[in-house]
Design a protein around this motif. Structure first.
Motif, mmCIF file in Angstrom:
data_model
loop_
_atom_site.group_PDB
_atom_site.id
_atom_site.type_symbol
_atom_site.label_atom_id
_atom_site.label_comp_id
_atom_site.label_asym_id
_atom_site.label_seq_id
_atom_site.Cartn_x
_atom_site.Cartn_y
_atom_site.Cartn_z
ATOM 1 N N LYS A 108 0.725 -1.228 0.023
ATOM 2 C CA LYS A 108 0.022 0.082 0.093
ATOM 3 C C LYS A 108 1.008 1.227 0.105
ATOM 4 O O LYS A 108 0.578 2.282 -0.802
ATOM 5 N N TRP A 109 1.777 1.289 1.062
ATOM 6 C CA TRP A 109 2.833 2.563 0.830
ATOM 7 C C TRP A 109 3.453 2.614 -0.373
ATOM 8 O O TRP A 109 3.498 3.982 -0.809
ATOM 9 N N THR A 110 4.145 1.832 -1.044
ATOM 10 C CA THR A 110 4.707 1.784 -2.273
ATOM 11 C C THR A 110 3.727 2.387 -3.337
ATOM 12 O O THR A 110 4.082 3.543 -4.066
ATOM 13 N N ALA A 111 2.663 1.753 -3.408
ATOM 14 C CA ALA A 111 1.625 2.090 -4.352
ATOM 15 C C ALA A 111 1.271 3.635 -4.244
ATOM 16 O O ALA A 111 0.984 4.238 -5.177
ATOM 17 N N ASP A 112 0.981 3.944 -2.991
ATOM 18 C CA ASP A 112 0.548 5.396 -2.822
ATOM 19 C C ASP A 112 1.765 6.340 -3.100
ATOM 20 O O ASP A 112 1.349 7.365 -3.866
ATOM 21 N N LEU A 113 2.771 5.940 -2.614
ATOM 22 C CA LEU A 113 4.004 6.890 -3.069
ATOM 23 C C LEU A 113 4.110 6.973 -4.335
ATOM 24 O O LEU A 113 4.800 8.196 -4.855
ATOM 25 N N CYS A 114 4.164 6.119 -5.305
ATOM 26 C CA CYS A 114 4.428 6.087 -6.909
ATOM 27 C C CYS A 114 2.813 6.305 -7.344
ATOM 28 O O CYS A 114 3.075 6.446 -8.719
ATOM 29 N N ALA A 115 1.980 6.474 -6.700
ATOM 30 C CA ALA A 115 0.828 7.143 -7.127
ATOM 31 C C ALA A 115 0.148 6.113 -8.217
ATOM 32 O O ALA A 115 -0.466 6.641 -9.386
ATOM 33 N N HIS A 116 0.241 4.754 -7.981
ATOM 34 C CA HIS A 116 -0.573 3.996 -8.770
ATOM 35 C C HIS A 116 -2.154 3.789 -8.274
ATOM 36 O O HIS A 116 -2.169 3.740 -6.920
ATOM 37 N N ALA A 117 -2.864 3.697 -9.247
ATOM 38 C CA ALA A 117 -4.319 3.389 -9.039
ATOM 39 C C ALA A 117 -4.629 2.154 -8.683
ATOM 40 O O ALA A 117 -4.108 1.364 -9.380
ATOM 41 N N TYR A 118 -5.343 1.856 -7.485
ATOM 42 C CA TYR A 118 -5.675 0.658 -7.315
ATOM 43 C C TYR A 118 -6.852 0.589 -6.456
ATOM 44 O O TYR A 118 -7.253 1.480 -5.784
ATOM 45 N N GLU A 119 -7.305 -0.761 -6.448
ATOM 46 C CA GLU A 119 -8.515 -0.990 -5.417
ATOM 47 C C GLU A 119 -7.941 -1.844 -4.518
ATOM 48 O O GLU A 119 -7.388 -2.966 -4.815
#
Ligand SMILES: N[C@@H](CCC(=O)N[C@@H](CS)C(=O)NCC(=O)O)C(=O)O
Length: 198
Positions: free
Chosen positions: A16-27
């Motif tokens: 979650k942290w990595t996806a958020d910092l990299c601005a990946h869209a996700y559910e």
């Protein structure tokens, strides 16, 4: 991209942290492992190891293993610099975390937080190895700002995941000043917000 995980799990939070910092869209799809929700046939079809985190990329591609996932999500960003030697040193921490840190610290935390064990019920050998892992980090962080180079990377994310909740596994970090200072720096990095990594 769908991330199957539990926000109480350090391995899932890394993603979650990595996806958020990299601005990946996700559910985010919550999986309650205590209710066996990772042990279903549907889940096994995504990840035969039946573990979270598991990421469904939506095109028939699934990826498991927290550190493999964050390594994939962080490519091309400051969290995983292109320099091969820097990447090798990051990998050194990622492998160490899975073999010499997580099985001891995260497991003790699981026993106490999820199974309700008292601290003295933990296996002595596991507690000993957890202490050695924390000592290794204290030594490595003396005179350093982050684990690799001078910048925050996925090595820090991987190690922060269970170190910042080590107290929930019965480990006292008060005498480990370098680890404590590093935890505060990591928390500041993680709070910088969505999209701050590239
Ligand atoms: N090495 C794996 C460990 C994954 C793991 O142990 N996941 C736990 C939650 S933290 C899980 O899903 N356990 C489910 C089960 O064992 O039934 C990783 O880094 O992703």
């Amino acid at each position: 991209m769908i991330i199957h995980g539990d926000l109480g799990s350090g391995n899932c939070l890394k993603v979650k942290w990595t996806a958020d910092l990299c601005a990946h869209a996700y559910e985010w799809r919550h999986v309650d492992i205590m209710k066996g929700e990772a042990r279903t046939a549907a889940f096994a079809a995504m990840n035969p190891a039946m573990q979270t985190p598991t990421v469904d990329f939506g095109d028939g591609k699934y990826l498991a293993q927290s550190n493999a996932i964050i390594r994939y999500l962080a490519r091309g960003t400051r969290l995983l610099p292109d320099d091969p030697w820097t990447q090798a040193k990051i990998d050194e921490w990622l492998f160490w975390e899975q073999y010499s840190h997580e099985p001891y610290i995260a497991r003790c935390r699981f026993q106490m937080k999820y199974l309700g064990w008292s601290a003295d019920k933990r296996e002595a050998w596991r507690v000993d190895l957890a202490g050695k892992a924390l000592e290794r980090m204290e030594t490595a962080l003396a005179g350093r700002v982050f684990l690799v180079g001078d910048a925050f990377t996925i090595a820090d994310i991987a190690l922060y995941a269970y170190t910042h909740v080590a107290h929930e596994g019965g480990f006292d970090l008060s005498a480990r000043s370098h680890v404590q200072a590093w935890l505060a720096r990591c928390a500041a990095e993680l709070s910088r917000g969505k999209g701050s990594a590239p």
